[in-house]
Design an enzyme around this catalytic site. Structure first.
Site, PDB file in Angstrom:
ATOM      1  N   CYS A  85      36.011  52.587  25.231  1.00  0.00           N
ATOM      2  CA  CYS A  85      34.971  51.641  24.808  1.00  0.00           C
ATOM      3  C   CYS A  85      34.824  51.736  23.291  1.00  0.00           C
ATOM      4  O   CYS A  85      34.583  52.817  22.760  1.00  0.00           O
ATOM      5  CB  CYS A  85      33.635  51.942  25.494  1.00  0.00           C
ATOM      6  N   LYS A 108      42.268  54.899  30.744  1.00  0.00           N
ATOM      7  CA  LYS A 108      42.204  53.612  30.020  1.00  0.00           C
ATOM      8  C   LYS A 108      42.081  53.919  28.532  1.00  0.00           C
ATOM      9  O   LYS A 108      41.064  54.449  28.076  1.00  0.00           O
ATOM     10  CB  LYS A 108      41.019  52.784  30.521  1.00  0.00           C
ATOM     11  N   LYS A 140      32.152  48.710  36.811  1.00  0.00           N
ATOM     12  CA  LYS A 140      31.590  48.879  35.466  1.00  0.00           C
ATOM     13  C   LYS A 140      31.465  50.395  35.238  1.00  0.00           C
ATOM     14  O   LYS A 140      31.132  51.152  36.163  1.00  0.00           O
ATOM     15  CB  LYS A 140      30.206  48.193  35.437  1.00  0.00           C
TER      16      LYS A 140
HETATM   17  C1  LIG Z   1      30.984  42.357  28.317  1.00  0.00           C
HETATM   18  C2  LIG Z   1      32.100  43.335  28.520  1.00  0.00           C
HETATM   19  C3  LIG Z   1      31.795  44.603  29.021  1.00  0.00           C
HETATM   20  C4  LIG Z   1      32.814  45.535  29.215  1.00  0.00           C
HETATM   21  N1  LIG Z   1      32.505  46.768  29.719  1.00  0.00           N
HETATM   22  C5  LIG Z   1      33.498  47.667  29.959  1.00  0.00           C
HETATM   23  C6  LIG Z   1      33.207  48.918  30.573  1.00  0.00           C
HETATM   24  O1  LIG Z   1      32.075  49.241  30.928  1.00  0.00           O
HETATM   25  N2  LIG Z   1      34.246  49.778  30.761  1.00  0.00           N
HETATM   26  C7  LIG Z   1      35.544  49.473  30.415  1.00  0.00           C
HETATM   27  O2  LIG Z   1      36.452  50.289  30.623  1.00  0.00           O
HETATM   28  N3  LIG Z   1      35.836  48.271  29.843  1.00  0.00           N
HETATM   29  C8  LIG Z   1      34.858  47.378  29.621  1.00  0.00           C
HETATM   30  N4  LIG Z   1      35.167  46.139  29.100  1.00  0.00           N
HETATM   31  C9  LIG Z   1      36.575  45.823  28.741  1.00  0.00           C
HETATM   32  C10 LIG Z   1      37.283  45.043  29.848  1.00  0.00           C
HETATM   33  O3  LIG Z   1      37.364  45.775  31.040  1.00  0.00           O
HETATM   34  C11 LIG Z   1      38.708  44.624  29.418  1.00  0.00           C
HETATM   35  O4  LIG Z   1      39.454  45.802  29.152  1.00  0.00           O
HETATM   36  C12 LIG Z   1      38.718  43.736  28.171  1.00  0.00           C
HETATM   37  O5  LIG Z   1      37.673  42.795  28.196  1.00  0.00           O
HETATM   38  C13 LIG Z   1      40.048  42.994  28.003  1.00  0.00           C
HETATM   39  O6  LIG Z   1      40.296  42.140  29.107  1.00  0.00           O
HETATM   40  P1  LIG Z   1      40.082  40.528  28.999  1.00  0.00           P
HETATM   41  O7  LIG Z   1      40.917  40.037  27.886  1.00  0.00           O
HETATM   42  O8  LIG Z   1      40.516  40.016  30.350  1.00  0.00           O
HETATM   43  O9  LIG Z   1      38.633  40.320  28.758  1.00  0.00           O
HETATM   44  C14 LIG Z   1      34.157  45.186  28.901  1.00  0.00           C
HETATM   45  C15 LIG Z   1      34.445  43.904  28.412  1.00  0.00           C
HETATM   46  C16 LIG Z   1      33.429  42.972  28.234  1.00  0.00           C
HETATM   47  C17 LIG Z   1      33.773  41.592  27.723  1.00  0.00           C
END
Ligand SMILES: Cc1cc2nc3c(=O)[nH]c(=O)nc-3n(C[C@H](O)[C@H](O)[C@H](O)COP(=O)(O)O)c2cc1C
Length: 372
Positions: A153, A190, A45
């Protein structure tokens, strides 16, 4: 037994599947469980230096669609299928001091699993840029294998952070360069999908020395309004702000971004994220040119860290390699990018009648070409 291992940006992974930076990797216990479950790597995270206080109430909700109607809602109900996740969670609310001993302990306990630290600082002045270096060096010292810069983000509480950096190619370049100057371990950038042409920001990251591009973070979005209450399905005191969409709904969107990236920089490294829950989903990213893939939403819904998801991914990859053994494929590297060049501009797609096609010109409504 098929060999699932791969080397990505110089780091060895037992398999190319990582938990992405999100709630599944927000604590030591989760990361330990993830490694025990078989994930090849995790991205923590996002760790920052500024204090973080999240909004009141739920930070993540899941939008579901009914099988027999077009009804879309976050309300839990039987028979509905997952459409997407929606979140407005900020980066880790734990301090760097909290993370440092834990990163060291995790790495010592799991020396053969890849631990990637996601970091974020501001970008407004030299002090903020030094914060990136401070974070990078602290994580590197604890044995982290790589760094992932969160330039993406979509809902930070500060205007000089997250996707606001990722939308500015100069800042992307500067932040990447500043971290590269300090860190010895590989640096992944990212990027946000919320720009017109992600290739522009990727070029900035590569100019700054990035070892890989990671895409996608969540897509900027709003929860739906409940037709009965006229309130957003997520709100605090009736108010909402934009948050990030993840999960199945973004798989095709994220693939389009990834295709642009891998075509523009065919010799570079990419980690794909967005909507992955099965090997077949992940295969899309590999065939477009990604060396690793990352998972968030599907893992959140599977015992918080995705033990069944990673089992399915590893089994799927092993089966796929065995099935294609006659082609001489023995590992994931053998099929990375094999479908990258199948994505072309519309004008290059064959028409029902090639001779009749004029790209829309010289047809009814346009003047006839002059013939003498
Ligand atoms: C609740 C939540 C918190 C997230 N927090 C972060 C974060 O702290 N840093 C980050 O780079 N991406 C964060 N993401 C993005 C995810 O790492 C990922 O890029 C995004 O959810 C797309 O992937 P998925 O379709 O598998 O969910 C977060 C996503 C969610 C749902």
């Amino acid at each position: 037994m098929a060999d699932l291992s791969t080397t990505f940006t110089g780091v060895r992974f037992q398999n190319p599947f990582l938990l992405s930076s999100a709630p599944p990797t927000e604590s030591e216990s989760n990361i330990v469980r993830a490694f025990e479950a078989g994930w090849g790597g995790v991205v923590t995270k996002t760790i920052g230096l500024h204090p973080v206080v999240n909004v009141l109430g739920p930070k993540t909700k899941f939008l579901r669609v009914d099988a027999d109607s077009a009804h879309l809602s976050m309300k839990k109900r039987p028979g509905a299928a997952l459409h997407s996740s929606w979140n407005w969670e900020l980066i880790s609310d734990k301090t760097l001091d909290w993370w440092v001993p834990r990163l060291g302990r995790i790495k010592k306990a799991f020396p053969h699993h890849a631990l990637v630290a996601s970091i974020m600082a501001g970008s407004g002045n030299d002090t903020e840029l030094r914060h990136w270096q401070e974070l990078a060096l602290a994580c590197e010292k604890e044995g982290c294998d790589a760094l992932e810069l969160n330039l993406s983000c979509p809902h930070m509480d500060r205007p000089d952070m997250g996707s606001n950096v990722g939308k500015d190619k100069e800042l992307v370049s500067i932040v990447t360069k500043v971290v590269k100057e300090a860190a010895k371990i590989p640096v992944w950038a990212k990027l946000t999908p919320s720009t017109t042409d992600i290739v522009v920001e990727a070029r900035g990251a590569f100019l700054g020395g990035a070892d890989a591009i990671v895409s996608s973070n969540t897509f900027t979005s709003l929860p739906l309004i409940d037709a009965e209450t006229l309130d957003f399905e997520v709100h605090v005191d009736g108010l909402v702000s934009t948050g990030g969409l993840g999960g199945p709904a973004i798989l095709p969107l994220s693939l389009a971004k990834m295709s642009q990236l891998t075509q523009a920089f065919s010799d570079k490294s990419f980690s794909g994220i967005g909507g992955i829950s099965t090997f077949e989903h992940a295969l899309n990213y590999f065939l477009l040119g990604c060396g690793t893939v990352q998972v968030c939403t599907a893992a959140m819904l599977d015992h918080a860290i995705g033990p069944n998801i990673i089992k399915g991914l590893n089994d799927g990859l092993a089966r796929f390699i065995e099935k294609h053994a006659d082609k001489g494929w023995t590992k994931v590297d053998d099929f990375i990018g094999l479908r990258r060049d199948r994505v072309v501009s519309q004008s290059k797609i064959r028409r029902a009648d090639e001779k009749e096609y004029r790209g829309g010109y010289e047809r009814e409504g346009y003047s006839e070409p002059v013939t003498s």
